[in-house]
Design a protein around this motif. Structure first.
Motif, PDB file in Angstrom:
ATOM      1  N   ASN A   8       0.926  -1.208  -0.021  1.00  0.00           N
ATOM      2  CA  ASN A   8       0.019  -0.090  -0.028  1.00  0.00           C
ATOM      3  C   ASN A   8       0.977   1.183  -0.067  1.00  0.00           C
ATOM      4  OD1 ASN A   8      -1.879   2.219   0.170  1.00  0.00           O
ATOM      5  ND2 ASN A   8      -2.606   1.210   2.259  1.00  0.00           N
ATOM      6  N   PRO A   9       0.800   2.086  -1.107  1.00  0.00           N
ATOM      7  CA  PRO A   9       1.464   3.343  -1.135  1.00  0.00           C
ATOM      8  C   PRO A   9       1.397   4.479  -0.174  1.00  0.00           C
ATOM      9  CG  PRO A   9       0.037   3.266  -3.060  1.00  0.00           C
ATOM     10  CD  PRO A   9       0.121   1.905  -2.223  1.00  0.00           C
ATOM     11  N   THR A  10       0.395   4.369   0.488  1.00  0.00           N
ATOM     12  CA  THR A  10      -0.085   5.425   1.384  1.00  0.00           C
ATOM     13  C   THR A  10       0.108   4.982   2.801  1.00  0.00           C
ATOM     14  OG1 THR A  10      -2.471   4.374   1.765  1.00  0.00           O
ATOM     15  CG2 THR A  10      -1.930   6.006  -0.215  1.00  0.00           C
ATOM     16  N   ALA A  11       0.490   3.606   3.177  1.00  0.00           N
ATOM     17  CA  ALA A  11       0.823   3.345   4.355  1.00  0.00           C
ATOM     18  C   ALA A  11       2.351   3.277   4.667  1.00  0.00           C
ATOM     19  CB  ALA A  11       0.371   1.753   4.577  1.00  0.00           C
ATOM     20  N   ASP A  12       2.459   3.889   5.896  1.00  0.00           N
ATOM     21  CA  ASP A  12       3.951   3.974   6.405  1.00  0.00           C
ATOM     22  C   ASP A  12       4.622   2.462   6.619  1.00  0.00           C
ATOM     23  OD1 ASP A  12       3.911   6.686   6.699  1.00  0.00           O
ATOM     24  OD2 ASP A  12       3.175   6.431   8.879  1.00  0.00           O
ATOM     25  N   HIS A  48       5.957   2.640   3.523  1.00  0.00           N
ATOM     26  CA  HIS A  48       6.200   2.770   2.068  1.00  0.00           C
ATOM     27  C   HIS A  48       5.784   4.071   1.434  1.00  0.00           C
ATOM     28  CE1 HIS A  48       5.690  -1.413   3.031  1.00  0.00           C
ATOM     29  NE2 HIS A  48       6.464  -1.574   2.129  1.00  0.00           N
ATOM     30  N   GLN A  49       5.101   4.824   2.043  1.00  0.00           N
ATOM     31  CA  GLN A  49       4.580   6.328   1.558  1.00  0.00           C
ATOM     32  C   GLN A  49       5.813   7.042   1.555  1.00  0.00           C
ATOM     33  OE1 GLN A  49       1.859   8.427   3.619  1.00  0.00           O
ATOM     34  NE2 GLN A  49       1.648  10.295   2.216  1.00  0.00           N
ATOM     35  N   TRP A 105       8.083   6.022  -1.592  1.00  0.00           N
ATOM     36  CA  TRP A 105       7.759   6.795  -2.877  1.00  0.00           C
ATOM     37  C   TRP A 105       8.126   8.064  -3.226  1.00  0.00           C
ATOM     38  CZ3 TRP A 105       6.247   3.873  -7.014  1.00  0.00           C
ATOM     39  CH2 TRP A 105       5.860   2.480  -6.914  1.00  0.00           C
ATOM     40  N   VAL A 106       7.605   8.727  -1.724  1.00  0.00           N
ATOM     41  CA  VAL A 106       8.216  10.188  -1.917  1.00  0.00           C
ATOM     42  C   VAL A 106       9.677  10.497  -1.911  1.00  0.00           C
ATOM     43  CG1 VAL A 106       7.865  12.413  -0.505  1.00  0.00           C
ATOM     44  CG2 VAL A 106       6.129  10.905  -0.529  1.00  0.00           C
TER      45      VAL A 106
END
Length: 289
Positions: free
Chosen positions: A63-67, A69-70, A73-74
């Motif tokens: 999940n790219p919005t979960a820590d 992993h967010q 991506w940033v």
């Protein structure tokens, strides 16, 4: 009257072609033997690659919005933006320096001694990879960071853009040049009104193509500490953080493909014109390293 022969001509001998193929094969075998590489490990490569691909996909598919992993991506996007900035600055440096040099290297513009010296300098620049320019010259002077990388890309771009631009200048239609000259124009006016309008679209296309190349080259320079996406990628490989490596590689691939597609469309528009058809004899020349 001589008799008309009905015998079919003898086919050309295949011996030279056969000897050439055998010589090529012999050189290949000698090279394989000389490098002394562990070729047996090629059999293990698919399995090892599959393991690494599975480890890297864990970060990509998460999940790219979960820590955390967010943050992966940033961070990857920020470093990729830095690589794009390095590539753009390097391309602009190469374009600004190579444009006047190209006229000195064009046989139709400059005298033979000037052409010979200028082309020798461009050949020397092209012979030295950007990697060596960054390590041997830029980093000792400017230290680690994107400035050294951008300058190395700029110097490397001068050699390629200078050669390609000079060839574009030599290939212009001589009739507009003669028309400007016949009206009493001096050398500078002939170049500005007769040569530049014809060669500039192709030169601009070379600049854009070089920008694409500099994006890839900038990622490699970053592995040595010259800034950009390669710098964070080098740290991740040392720490073997495979999920984050996967995210970083996906960002590199996606952004590079998008830039390539946009640049290709712009280059085609510049060369082909509004109607989308190339002017006869003005096909873009191939990129030379």
């Amino acid at each position: 009257m001589s008799e008309v022969t009905t015998q079919r001509p003898h086919p050309p001998s295949k011996l030279p072609k056969t000897l050439g193929m055998l010589a090529t094969l012999a050189v290949l075998l000698v090279c394989i033997w000389a490098v002394n590489a562990p070729w047996s490990r090629l059999l293990d490569a698919p399995g090892i690659f599959g393991d690494y691909l599975r480890l890297m996909s864990e970060g990509v598919l998460a999940n790219p919005t979960a820590d955390p992993h967010q943050g992966y991506w940033v961070s990857a996007l920020q470093y990729m933006l830095e690589s794009l900035q390095m590539a753009w600055v390097g391309t602009m440096i190469g374009a600004a320096c190579s444009f006047p040099v190209a006229f000195l290297a064009a046989r139709t513009i400059s005298p033979a001694p000037v052409v010979a010296v200028t082309r020798m300098i461009l050949n020397v620049i092209r012979a030295v990879p950007e990697l060596i320019i960054a390590v041997a010259i830029m980093m000792p002077i400017f230290g680690f960071g994107p400035l050294a990388g951008a300058l190395a890309l700029g110097v490397g771009s001068i050699g390629t853009l200078g050669k390609l631009s000079s060839e574009a200048i030599e290939a212009v239609d001589p009739r507009p040049v003669e028309a400007v000259s016949s009206t009493g124009g001096n050398k500078l006016q002939v170049i500005w009104w007769g040569v530049v309008p014809q060669a500039l679209p192709e030169i601009l296309a070379f600049w854009l193509y070089r920008f694409e190349i500099n994006i890839r080259a900038g990622a490699i320079l970053g592995l040595l500490g010259a800034g950009g996406i390669g710098s964070i990628l080098s740290q991740l490989f040392q720490r073997r953080v495979w999920d984050r490596i996967g995210v970083t590689l996906i960002v590199i691939i996606v952004v590079t493909v998008i830039v390539d597609q946009i640049s290709a469309r712009v280059r085609h528009r510049i060369i082909a014109g509004p109607k989308g058809s190339l002017t006869p004899g003005r096909e873009p020349m191939a990129e030379m390293g």
